[in-house]
Design a protein around this motif. Structure first.
Motif, PDB file in Angstrom:
ATOM      1  N   ARG A  47       0.816  -1.213   0.000  1.00  0.00           N
ATOM      2  CA  ARG A  47       0.000   0.000   0.000  1.00  0.00           C
ATOM      3  C   ARG A  47       0.856   1.272   0.000  1.00  0.00           C
ATOM      4  NH1 ARG A  47      -5.061  -0.024   0.952  1.00  0.00           N
ATOM      5  NH2 ARG A  47      -5.025  -1.950   2.118  1.00  0.00           N
ATOM      6  N   HIS A  48       1.982   1.266   0.737  1.00  0.00           N
ATOM      7  CA  HIS A  48       2.793   2.482   0.871  1.00  0.00           C
ATOM      8  C   HIS A  48       3.353   2.965  -0.469  1.00  0.00           C
ATOM      9  CE1 HIS A  48       5.906  -0.607   1.053  1.00  0.00           C
ATOM     10  NE2 HIS A  48       6.778   0.319   0.729  1.00  0.00           N
ATOM     11  N   ASN A  49       3.633   2.044  -1.404  1.00  0.00           N
ATOM     12  CA  ASN A  49       4.113   2.495  -2.715  1.00  0.00           C
ATOM     13  C   ASN A  49       3.227   2.000  -3.864  1.00  0.00           C
ATOM     14  OD1 ASN A  49       4.931  -0.147  -2.574  1.00  0.00           O
ATOM     15  ND2 ASN A  49       7.107   0.281  -2.743  1.00  0.00           N
ATOM     16  N   ARG A  50       2.074   1.443  -3.508  1.00  0.00           N
ATOM     17  CA  ARG A  50       1.014   1.055  -4.456  1.00  0.00           C
ATOM     18  C   ARG A  50       1.524   0.095  -5.540  1.00  0.00           C
ATOM     19  NH1 ARG A  50      -1.048   6.566  -6.198  1.00  0.00           N
ATOM     20  NH2 ARG A  50      -2.173   5.300  -7.685  1.00  0.00           N
ATOM     21  N   ILE A  51       2.242  -0.921  -5.095  1.00  0.00           N
ATOM     22  CA  ILE A  51       2.784  -1.929  -6.003  1.00  0.00           C
ATOM     23  C   ILE A  51       2.053  -3.253  -5.808  1.00  0.00           C
ATOM     24  CG2 ILE A  51       4.811  -3.405  -6.384  1.00  0.00           C
ATOM     25  CD1 ILE A  51       6.533  -0.929  -6.033  1.00  0.00           C
ATOM     26  N   VAL A  52       1.602  -3.831  -6.916  1.00  0.00           N
ATOM     27  CA  VAL A  52       1.073  -5.195  -6.913  1.00  0.00           C
ATOM     28  C   VAL A  52       2.205  -6.084  -7.404  1.00  0.00           C
ATOM     29  CG1 VAL A  52      -0.585  -6.808  -7.944  1.00  0.00           C
ATOM     30  CG2 VAL A  52      -1.327  -4.495  -7.280  1.00  0.00           C
ATOM     31  N   TRP A  53       2.462  -7.145  -6.652  1.00  0.00           N
ATOM     32  CA  TRP A  53       3.582  -8.007  -6.998  1.00  0.00           C
ATOM     33  C   TRP A  53       3.219  -9.476  -6.850  1.00  0.00           C
ATOM     34  CZ3 TRP A  53       5.530 -10.971  -2.941  1.00  0.00           C
ATOM     35  CH2 TRP A  53       5.230 -10.531  -1.645  1.00  0.00           C
ATOM     36  N   ALA A  54       3.995 -10.302  -7.556  1.00  0.00           N
ATOM     37  CA  ALA A  54       3.869 -11.751  -7.456  1.00  0.00           C
ATOM     38  C   ALA A  54       5.133 -12.271  -6.771  1.00  0.00           C
ATOM     39  CB  ALA A  54       3.725 -12.374  -8.838  1.00  0.00           C
ATOM     40  N   GLY A  55       4.968 -13.373  -6.082  1.00  0.00           N
ATOM     41  CA  GLY A  55       6.112 -13.954  -5.396  1.00  0.00           C
ATOM     42  C   GLY A  55       5.868 -15.407  -5.085  1.00  0.00           C
TER      43      GLY A  55
ATOM     44  N   ARG B 202       2.551  -0.822 -10.977  1.00  0.00           N
ATOM     45  CA  ARG B 202       2.889   0.338 -10.155  1.00  0.00           C
ATOM     46  C   ARG B 202       1.681   1.263 -10.130  1.00  0.00           C
ATOM     47  NH1 ARG B 202       8.052   0.475  -8.725  1.00  0.00           N
ATOM     48  NH2 ARG B 202       9.596  -0.622  -9.973  1.00  0.00           N
ATOM     49  N   ALA B 203       1.580   2.079  -9.110  1.00  0.00           N
ATOM     50  CA  ALA B 203       0.472   3.033  -8.948  1.00  0.00           C
ATOM     51  C   ALA B 203      -0.885   2.331  -9.010  1.00  0.00           C
ATOM     52  CB  ALA B 203       0.561   4.147  -9.992  1.00  0.00           C
ATOM     53  N   ALA B 204      -0.941   1.115  -8.464  1.00  0.00           N
ATOM     54  CA  ALA B 204      -2.204   0.371  -8.435  1.00  0.00           C
ATOM     55  C   ALA B 204      -3.181   1.052  -7.476  1.00  0.00           C
ATOM     56  CB  ALA B 204      -1.961  -1.068  -8.007  1.00  0.00           C
TER      57      ALA B 204
END
Length: 190
Positions: A85-93, A132-134
């Motif tokens: 949330r702090h940098n609005r990144i959606v990521w996979a891992g 980014r910016a999600a």
């Protein structure tokens, strides 16, 4: 035009075409749900160690350090999704980080610190940035699982070209090479 004296660098795992295509499809489906900016398919990767700006004269040191790494190849199952949330990144891992990946990062980090490079001082969190910016987090926190066979790692340079970020490989090293070399040596006769 003056020559750049530093390069913005990082070590990474770089996906093959099939894994890249699967991750790009995942990014497109997440984009429909979460909005934001999709990472271009050709830039999708998993960062091992971010170095930041490094003097060009130190690049040979990085190449030598990477060439000395003896780590096995491994399988990575990309099966988790999350949102920072702090940098609005959606990521996979990964739901579980492979021990071989953790050890590869530890070897790189130790070698870099020993050679006088700065490294982040926090627990490694393997992630592949997809958006980014999600605007929101994805509704689900898991994927069907994408198998990524990590057979090498790269040293990448981040460049600005035509207002966009482009990554260029400036070194590539196989994983498992040292072990394979040992296995190929003839056994001494007793």
């Amino acid at each position: 035009m003056p020559q750049e004296t530093t390069a913005r660098l990082f070590f990474a795992l770089w996906p093959d075409d099939a894994v890249r295509a699967a991750l790009a499809r995942l990014a497109r489906s997440l984009h429909q749900e979460c909005a934001g900016r999709m990472i271009p398919a050709h830039n999708i990767h998993l960062t091992l160690v971010f170095l930041g700006n490094v003097a060009n004269g130190r690049i040979p040191d990085l190449r030598a350090l990477a060439a000395a790494i003896a780590a096995p190849s491994f399988d990575l199952i990309v099966d988790a999704l999350d949102y920072w949330r702090h940098n609005r990144i959606v990521w996979a891992g990964t739901a579980e980080c492979p021990e071989a990946l953790r050890k590869l990062v530890a070897q790189l980090t130790h070698g870099l610190r020993t050679a006088g490079f700065r490294c982040e001082d926090r627990q490694y969190a393997p992630h592949i940035t997809l958006l980014r910016a999600a605007r929101r987090a994805p509704a689900v926190q898991a994927t069907g699982g994408i198998l990524w066979r990590a057979g090498d790692f790269v040293l990448m340079q981040s460049l600005r070209r035509n207002g966009a970020v482009a990554y260029e490989a400036i070194g590539r090293w196989p994983l498992g090479a040292a072990l394979q070399d040992v296995l190929r040596r003839p056994m001494p006769m007793v």
